[in-house]
Design a protein around this motif. Structure first.
Motif, PDB file in Angstrom:
ATOM      1  N   HIS A   1     -19.395  -5.545  -3.510  1.00 29.85           N
ATOM      2  CA  HIS A   1     -18.190  -5.499  -3.933  1.00 29.85           C
ATOM      3  C   HIS A   1     -17.897  -5.961  -5.286  1.00 29.85           C
ATOM      4  O   HIS A   1     -18.320  -6.945  -5.787  1.00 29.85           O
ATOM      5  N   PRO A   2     -17.078  -5.203  -6.182  1.00 25.45           N
ATOM      6  CA  PRO A   2     -17.231  -5.684  -7.654  1.00 25.45           C
ATOM      7  C   PRO A   2     -16.776  -6.986  -7.881  1.00 25.45           C
ATOM      8  O   PRO A   2     -16.793  -7.778  -8.678  1.00 25.45           O
ATOM      9  N   ARG A   3     -16.044  -7.609  -6.784  1.00 21.81           N
ATOM     10  CA  ARG A   3     -15.500  -8.870  -6.934  1.00 21.81           C
ATOM     11  C   ARG A   3     -16.239 -10.322  -6.001  1.00 21.81           C
ATOM     12  O   ARG A   3     -15.942 -11.554  -6.075  1.00 21.81           O
TER      13      ARG A   3
ATOM     14  N   LEU B   1       0.853  -1.276   0.157  1.00 18.42           N
ATOM     15  CA  LEU B   1       0.069  -0.052  -0.024  1.00 18.42           C
ATOM     16  C   LEU B   1       1.018   1.165  -0.114  1.00 18.42           C
ATOM     17  O   LEU B   1       1.989   1.086   0.177  1.00 18.42           O
ATOM     18  N   PRO B   2       0.214   2.337  -0.507  1.00 11.93           N
ATOM     19  CA  PRO B   2       1.165   3.546  -0.320  1.00 11.93           C
ATOM     20  C   PRO B   2       0.990   4.147   1.382  1.00 11.93           C
ATOM     21  O   PRO B   2       0.168   4.068   1.988  1.00 11.93           O
TER      22      PRO B   2
ATOM     23  N   THR C   1      -6.712   5.320   2.123  1.00 13.85           N
ATOM     24  CA  THR C   1      -5.623   4.620   1.376  1.00 13.85           C
ATOM     25  C   THR C   1      -6.449   3.480   0.486  1.00 13.85           C
ATOM     26  O   THR C   1      -5.863   3.381  -0.476  1.00 13.85           O
ATOM     27  N   TRP C   2      -7.394   2.874   0.789  1.00 14.59           N
ATOM     28  CA  TRP C   2      -7.849   1.510   0.011  1.00 14.59           C
ATOM     29  C   TRP C   2      -8.613   2.467  -1.437  1.00 14.59           C
ATOM     30  O   TRP C   2      -8.716   1.698  -2.322  1.00 14.59           O
ATOM     31  N   ASN C   3      -8.941   3.608  -1.088  1.00 11.37           N
ATOM     32  CA  ASN C   3      -9.655   4.236  -2.336  1.00 11.37           C
ATOM     33  C   ASN C   3      -8.582   4.724  -3.221  1.00 11.37           C
ATOM     34  O   ASN C   3      -8.572   4.659  -4.628  1.00 11.37           O
ATOM     35  N   LYS C   4      -7.115   5.027  -2.602  1.00 15.73           N
ATOM     36  CA  LYS C   4      -6.105   5.445  -3.462  1.00 15.73           C
ATOM     37  C   LYS C   4      -5.624   4.148  -4.178  1.00 15.73           C
ATOM     38  O   LYS C   4      -5.203   4.268  -5.111  1.00 15.73           O
ATOM     39  N   ALA C   5      -5.698   3.048  -3.545  1.00 17.76           N
ATOM     40  CA  ALA C   5      -5.059   1.955  -4.033  1.00 17.76           C
ATOM     41  C   ALA C   5      -6.111   1.355  -4.990  1.00 17.76           C
ATOM     42  O   ALA C   5      -5.511   0.824  -6.067  1.00 17.76           O
ATOM     43  N   ASN C   6      -7.519   1.451  -5.097  1.00 14.05           N
ATOM     44  CA  ASN C   6      -8.301   1.002  -5.876  1.00 14.05           C
ATOM     45  C   ASN C   6      -9.676   1.572  -5.798  1.00 14.05           C
ATOM     46  O   ASN C   6     -10.637   0.996  -5.190  1.00 14.05           O
ATOM     47  N   ALA C   7      -9.929   2.811  -6.531  1.00 18.88           N
ATOM     48  CA  ALA C   7     -11.192   3.632  -6.197  1.00 18.88           C
ATOM     49  C   ALA C   7     -12.248   2.789  -6.769  1.00 18.88           C
ATOM     50  O   ALA C   7     -13.377   3.151  -6.509  1.00 18.88           O
TER      51      ALA C   7
END
Ligand code: MTE
Length: 320
Positions: free
Chosen positions: A273-275, A186-187, A252-258
């Motif tokens: 969730h998309p998956r 993660l960033p 953080t999680w939005n930055k990693a995968n919006a």
């Protein structure tokens, strides 16, 4: 977010609430008699948990059986210490949590670098038993010890223009193996945010303990956020900065995968969730694998009565 299979846990291993309360009473009695570990200041603990005195809050919002301590403390997400569920237990003991400063800045009347003990008074501690729903599809019931975030924010004097609260976790690669090396999952720093009215909601707490003792490092010692109607990843750990802003802060999680993780992250069985589906969940302690019992996930994690009005008029599908 990585999905891991939890270890097998027998239903018989769920701590009945009566046993848990007996244990708490024993610990409180022992502390009063001066037995065992000395009463701790909030972060006056090296690797070992210390008992905390807390009043039972009427805002404990479930009487479901609490998840066993060993599961709450060995099945964790804390990517600064690795991405496997047992990595935080294995690695987080290296984190030094005393002294601990929290920078408060942005749109507040009282910005400063505060000692944690000055921000959170031991006399204000409450116990809140909350359900926790992880975005990965499992849940726990956790007896937190903490303080309402609202009271703390009020003392810091938010300015009229403040609309959001931004939180930040420590960056310390020397003590956080997940922040070293080639693979950075993660960033950093891990960041989170709430609207100011969500942060001021009486259910929102800053936790410094669980099961009547100071937080284990793997659960976010010495201080973490708990917002029970949102997916668990909003519960940012080991907070070193609280900033009030007039614009929506990055998370953080939005930055990693919006596409997969929105700002709101309210628990919502109707928004997949998309998956994977979010319609059901598996309570840790109620079996695993093919035979795992699944229970329906509730809108706002069962806290709709208390929090739904915060989102009147908001499209919960667009604002997931
Ligand atoms: N905070 C930080 N700093 N780093 C993380 O990786 N993981 C989040 C949240 N807070 C995380 C974090 C996620 S994904 C979850 S589900 C919860 O912590 C898990 O909290 P627990 O391990 O105490 O159950």
């Amino acid at each position: 977010m990585l999905i891991r299979r939890p270890p097998d846990i027998k239903p018989s291993e769920i701590t009945p609430r009566g046993h848990y309360l007996q244990r708490r009473q024993f610990m409180a009695g022992a502390a009063a008699l001066g037995l065992g570990t000395a009463m701790a200041t909030l972060c006056g603990r090296a690797a070992q948990a210390a008992p905390l005195q807390a009043t039972k809050s009427p805002l404990s919002t479930t009487d479901e059986p609490v998840t066993p301590l060993k599961d709450i403390t060995s099945y964790n997400n804390y990517y600064e210490f690795g991405t496997d569920k047992d990595d935080p237990l294995k690695n987080a003991h290296t984190l030094t949590i005393k002294p601990w400063k929290v920078k408060v800045d942005g749109l507040v009347g009282k910005p400063a670098d505060y000692d944690l003990d000055d921000l959170i008074k031991p006399s204000a501690l409450e116990e809140r038993i909350y359900r926790m729903r992880c975005v990965e599809g499992w849940s726990m019931v956790i007896p937190w010890v903490g303080v309402p975030l609202a009271g703390l924010l009020q003392r810091l004097e938010p300015q009229a223009s403040a609309k959001y609260v931004a939180f930040e976790t420590l960056v310390r690669p020397a003590e956080m193996p997940g922040q070293r090396g080639l693979f950075q999952p993660l960033p950093w720093p891990y960041v989170e945010g709430l609207r100011l009215d969500e942060a001021m909601h009486p259910l929102t707490i800053l936790a410094v303990g669980l099961y009547g003792e100071t937080l284990p490092n793997q659960n976010g010692a010495p201080v973490r956020l708990v917002v029970p109607w949102k997916y668990g990843f909003k519960g940012i750990k080991s907070i070193v900065r609280i900033r009030l802003t007039d614009t929506q802060p990055p998370t953080t999680w939005n930055k990693a995968n919006a596409h997969e993780y929105g700002f709101y992250s309210n628990v919502n069985p109707a928004v997949d969730h998309p998956r994977w589906s979010q319609a059901t969940e598996r309570r840790i302690g109620e079996g695993s694998g093919l035979f795992a019992k699944r229970r329906p996930t509730l809108l706002f994690n069962g806290y709709a009565e208390q929090v739904a009005s915060l989102y009147n008029g908001l499209d919960l599908k667009a604002n997931f």
